[in-house]
Design a protein around this motif. Structure first.
Motif, PDB file in Angstrom:
ATOM      1  N   PRO A 271      61.293  -6.633  25.981  1.00 19.27           N
ATOM      2  CA  PRO A 271      62.190  -6.619  24.815  1.00 19.27           C
ATOM      3  C   PRO A 271      61.590  -7.354  23.610  1.00 19.27           C
ATOM      4  CG  PRO A 271      62.972  -8.195  26.447  1.00 19.27           C
ATOM      5  CD  PRO A 271      61.797  -7.513  27.065  1.00 19.27           C
ATOM      6  N   VAL A 272      61.557  -6.654  22.469  1.00 16.42           N
ATOM      7  CA  VAL A 272      60.974  -7.195  21.243  1.00 16.42           C
ATOM      8  C   VAL A 272      61.988  -6.972  20.123  1.00 16.42           C
ATOM      9  CG1 VAL A 272      59.144  -6.798  19.558  1.00 16.42           C
ATOM     10  CG2 VAL A 272      58.595  -6.835  21.995  1.00 16.42           C
ATOM     11  N   SER A 273      62.141  -7.952  19.234  1.00 13.72           N
ATOM     12  CA  SER A 273      63.155  -7.815  18.174  1.00 13.72           C
ATOM     13  C   SER A 273      62.639  -6.982  17.012  1.00 13.72           C
ATOM     14  CB  SER A 273      63.580  -9.193  17.670  1.00 13.72           C
ATOM     15  OG  SER A 273      62.545  -9.745  16.878  1.00 13.72           O
ATOM     16  N   GLU A 274      63.580  -6.399  16.282  1.00 17.63           N
ATOM     17  CA  GLU A 274      63.252  -5.620  15.087  1.00 17.63           C
ATOM     18  C   GLU A 274      62.577  -6.517  14.048  1.00 17.63           C
ATOM     19  OE1 GLU A 274      65.967  -2.902  12.288  1.00 17.63           O
ATOM     20  OE2 GLU A 274      66.661  -2.999  14.384  1.00 17.63           O
ATOM     21  N   SER A 275      63.080  -7.737  13.899  1.00 14.27           N
ATOM     22  CA  SER A 275      62.505  -8.674  12.922  1.00 14.27           C
ATOM     23  C   SER A 275      61.022  -8.905  13.205  1.00 14.27           C
ATOM     24  CB  SER A 275      63.211 -10.030  12.988  1.00 14.27           C
ATOM     25  OG  SER A 275      64.586  -9.889  12.791  1.00 14.27           O
ATOM     26  N   LEU A 276      60.681  -9.026  14.483  1.00 10.47           N
ATOM     27  CA  LEU A 276      59.285  -9.301  14.839  1.00 10.47           C
ATOM     28  C   LEU A 276      58.397  -8.105  14.490  1.00 10.47           C
ATOM     29  CD1 LEU A 276      57.541 -11.550  16.114  1.00 10.47           C
ATOM     30  CD2 LEU A 276      57.702 -10.308  18.277  1.00 10.47           C
ATOM     31  N   VAL A 277      58.916  -6.886  14.753  1.00 13.95           N
ATOM     32  CA  VAL A 277      58.155  -5.676  14.407  1.00 13.95           C
ATOM     33  C   VAL A 277      58.013  -5.578  12.891  1.00 13.95           C
ATOM     34  CG1 VAL A 277      58.101  -3.154  14.548  1.00 13.95           C
ATOM     35  CG2 VAL A 277      58.854  -4.500  16.526  1.00 13.95           C
ATOM     36  N   ASN A 278      59.073  -5.889  12.157  1.00 15.25           N
ATOM     37  CA  ASN A 278      58.991  -5.907  10.680  1.00 15.25           C
ATOM     38  C   ASN A 278      57.887  -6.837  10.202  1.00 15.25           C
ATOM     39  OD1 ASN A 278      61.090  -4.163  10.370  1.00 15.25           O
ATOM     40  ND2 ASN A 278      62.637  -5.746   9.957  1.00 15.25           N
ATOM     41  N   LEU A 279      57.808  -8.001  10.830  1.00 10.55           N
ATOM     42  CA  LEU A 279      56.847  -9.007  10.366  1.00 10.55           C
ATOM     43  C   LEU A 279      55.414  -8.658  10.753  1.00 10.55           C
ATOM     44  CD1 LEU A 279      56.653 -11.932   9.053  1.00 10.55           C
ATOM     45  CD2 LEU A 279      56.431 -12.753  11.404  1.00 10.55           C
ATOM     46  N   LEU A 280      55.222  -8.260  12.015  1.00  9.63           N
ATOM     47  CA  LEU A 280      53.852  -8.166  12.554  1.00  9.63           C
ATOM     48  C   LEU A 280      53.389  -6.740  12.830  1.00  9.63           C
ATOM     49  CD1 LEU A 280      53.984 -11.050  15.208  1.00  9.63           C
ATOM     50  CD2 LEU A 280      53.120 -11.179  12.866  1.00  9.63           C
ATOM     51  N   GLY A 281      54.285  -5.761  12.643  1.00 13.68           N
ATOM     52  CA  GLY A 281      53.934  -4.394  13.051  1.00 13.68           C
ATOM     53  C   GLY A 281      54.062  -4.271  14.562  1.00 13.68           C
ATOM     54  N   ARG A 282      53.980  -3.052  15.076  1.00 16.21           N
ATOM     55  CA  ARG A 282      54.222  -2.785  16.502  1.00 16.21           C
ATOM     56  C   ARG A 282      53.171  -3.496  17.369  1.00 16.21           C
ATOM     57  NH1 ARG A 282      58.619  -1.153  18.758  1.00 16.21           N
ATOM     58  NH2 ARG A 282      59.292  -0.251  16.791  1.00 16.21           N
ATOM     59  N   GLU A 283      51.902  -3.399  16.991  1.00  8.03           N
ATOM     60  CA  GLU A 283      50.822  -3.968  17.800  1.00  8.03           C
ATOM     61  C   GLU A 283      50.847  -5.511  17.767  1.00  8.03           C
ATOM     62  OE1 GLU A 283      48.832  -3.024  20.030  1.00  8.03           O
ATOM     63  OE2 GLU A 283      47.409  -4.722  20.091  1.00  8.03           O
ATOM     64  N   GLY A 284      51.110  -6.066  16.592  1.00  4.46           N
ATOM     65  CA  GLY A 284      51.200  -7.528  16.461  1.00  4.46           C
ATOM     66  C   GLY A 284      52.372  -8.071  17.272  1.00  4.46           C
ATOM     67  N   ALA A 285      53.494  -7.358  17.221  1.00  3.43           N
ATOM     68  CA  ALA A 285      54.686  -7.789  17.957  1.00  3.43           C
ATOM     69  C   ALA A 285      54.402  -7.754  19.464  1.00  3.43           C
ATOM     70  CB  ALA A 285      55.872  -6.895  17.614  1.00  3.43           C
TER      71      ALA A 285
END
Lengths: 311, 311
Positions: B238-252
């Motif tokens: 589970p990964v948050s939307e905020s994290l994907v916004n910040l780092l992109g899919r691969e960074g998250a």
């Protein structure tokens, strides 16, 4: 803005509410809490490089870190001793620039002392810190806790061991010379009076504290929190020969009155217990009376002590 | 000579003998000890300026010290949570250059969090230190402790909340910019999953740990100490939307696998408990099998984590 340490502690003790199960919170030597049916005493203490010890001392005292490991436990054990508690478990936090041989020496000392006190070191944290700091929290069991607020008029006041020795040790370390090594040992490797504390509690003694901030200062915490006057006779205060050798009679006198970190016990008790308390290694130095304040040879003294934050 | 942190801890756990009453000593999230008839869980953690936080962050986060006070308690509460213990009492040690307003803010945050967790702060020590450090020891009650060594082949692996958020928060603080404030909140004010931990223990779950050093790293501690293999599917993590916004899919993805300080729970349990565990806010991410090591999408990974002492 800067607060004085005792004002700060008072502010904190208001800020941090006393919850369910807390019998004695912030303010006495150890906290006393109830967990299930077990009454626990808990105390925590820290030693910080630059404040409580200097790295340079290793030149004078090669086993410095081993002794600091011992002291770290003894300091909290002294708080449990004055509460009449038996130490059981400790956690340790070490902040250090790197994981060095000296840290291992420190843990060797701690481990030795833990075995002597039949205490288990059950956990801890090791964190990176520019400045070396050591913290230990000690958990023990207590039946009837002794408190500094339980002194009563008509009682006698006694103190264990000799006073001022730790100051004599510190002074030599700060001067960079060893003249009376026994005193340095007393400063870096204090005796926590755990057995004596347990024996006092068993005798039914209700009031004790330890000499951590200076004899007169700690006496004042007893007098203030118990709302009594305490009168002591200076000539009765036990002072070691080594301390007199180092500082002379007048210097030894001042060290015994004001020096901190002796970790001896102060106790007050009913006169009929005098012989029993003396047989535990205590010296009667005065009396508890109605009134307030601390009196030395009949003259009121102001509370002075060892406040790390004082200028 | 310098030791790596985990070798150091192993050395210490040999040096410090496990005494009477110690059921779980150095090595798991919390120690478990027996005092009288009461089983206690004890954990200690420290936050050090320069290592765990920087003063400059106050410019980005005005309530920095209040949040650090909250975090100080939450971090230890998370260790108790993964043990299935109920927090009761805490002691706090603060080392600081002076007794400042910011320390008061810190204690306000700590006090808030203590009230939320029905925990009493019963004592502590305030000492002078050039570098600011905070230490907290938390004592709780536990009936049947969950351990990281109790994973069994055939079980499912689940994790609470979302992973990697704390890393996303830390990254913003280190870059000096706020783009996703929720993630900063997650780093400075983590949720300790105390309720969830107690619920797991009540369901009879025997294995849990918290994500303090990174998901894969903490999974490896479970696999190694339980002598099992753990297989996880990356797409299930589970990964948050905020994290994907910040780092992109691969960074998250990388943050969720390697980032530390999420303080979510990892647990393993029998498949029949799946729905009940999911209803507590856990996501099933894999399985426990015979063998050893951690496998991501079928490929073995090496344990990596967040070691403050690593170069």
């Amino acid at each position: 803005m800067s607060f004085k340490e005792f004002e700060f502690i008072e502010l904190l003790s208001k800020l941090l509410p006393k919850g369910r199960g807390v019998e004695v919170g912030v303010g006495d030597d150890a906290a006393v809490v109830k967990a299930g049916k077990t009454r626990l005493a808990v105390s925590t203490d820290a030693l910080v490089e630059g404040t409580h010890f200097l790295k340079e001392w290793k030149r004078l005292v090669p086993e410095l870190y081993r002794l600091l490991g011992r002291k770290l436990l003894s300091v909290s054990a002294s708080d449990l001793a004055s509460t009449g508690a038996k130490p059981l478990f400790a956690t340790v936090t070490v902040g250090a620039p790197e994981l060095s041989e000296e840290l291992i020496e420190l843990y060797v000392g701690l481990s030795e002392r833990a075995q002597e006190l039949k205490t288990s070191v059950v956990g801890g944290d090791t964190v990176k810190s520019g400045q070396l700091f050591l913290e230990l929290t000690l958990i023990g069991k207590v039946e009837r806790p002794m408190l500094r607020s339980k002194a009563k008029p008509g009682q006698l006041v006694a103190v264990s061991g000799t006073l001022g020795d730790a100051y004599g040790g510190l002074k030599q370390l700060l001067n960079g010379e060893v003249r009376e090594p026994k005193l340095i040992e007393r400063f870096l490797n204090p005796t926590a009076r755990v057995k004596e504390g347990l024996s006092l509690a068993k005798l039914g003694v209700e009031c004790a504290t330890d000499v951590s901030d200076g004899f007169l200062f700690n006496l004042k915490t007893v007098a203030d929190s118990s709302k009594v006057a305490i009168k002591v006779e200076e000539e009765l205060i036990p002072v070691s020969e080594s301390l007199v050798n180092l500082l002379g009679r007048e210097g030894a006198r001042r060290a015994a009155l004001f020096g901190g970190e002796d970790y001896e016990l102060i106790t007050t008790f009913e006169p009929e217990l005098k012989e029993k308390v003396e047989s535990l290694g205590f010296t009667v130095v005065g009396t508890v009376e109605e009134g307030k304040g601390v009196f030395l040879n009949g003259k009121e003294v102001k509370g002075e002590g060892f406040d790390h934050f004082k200028e």
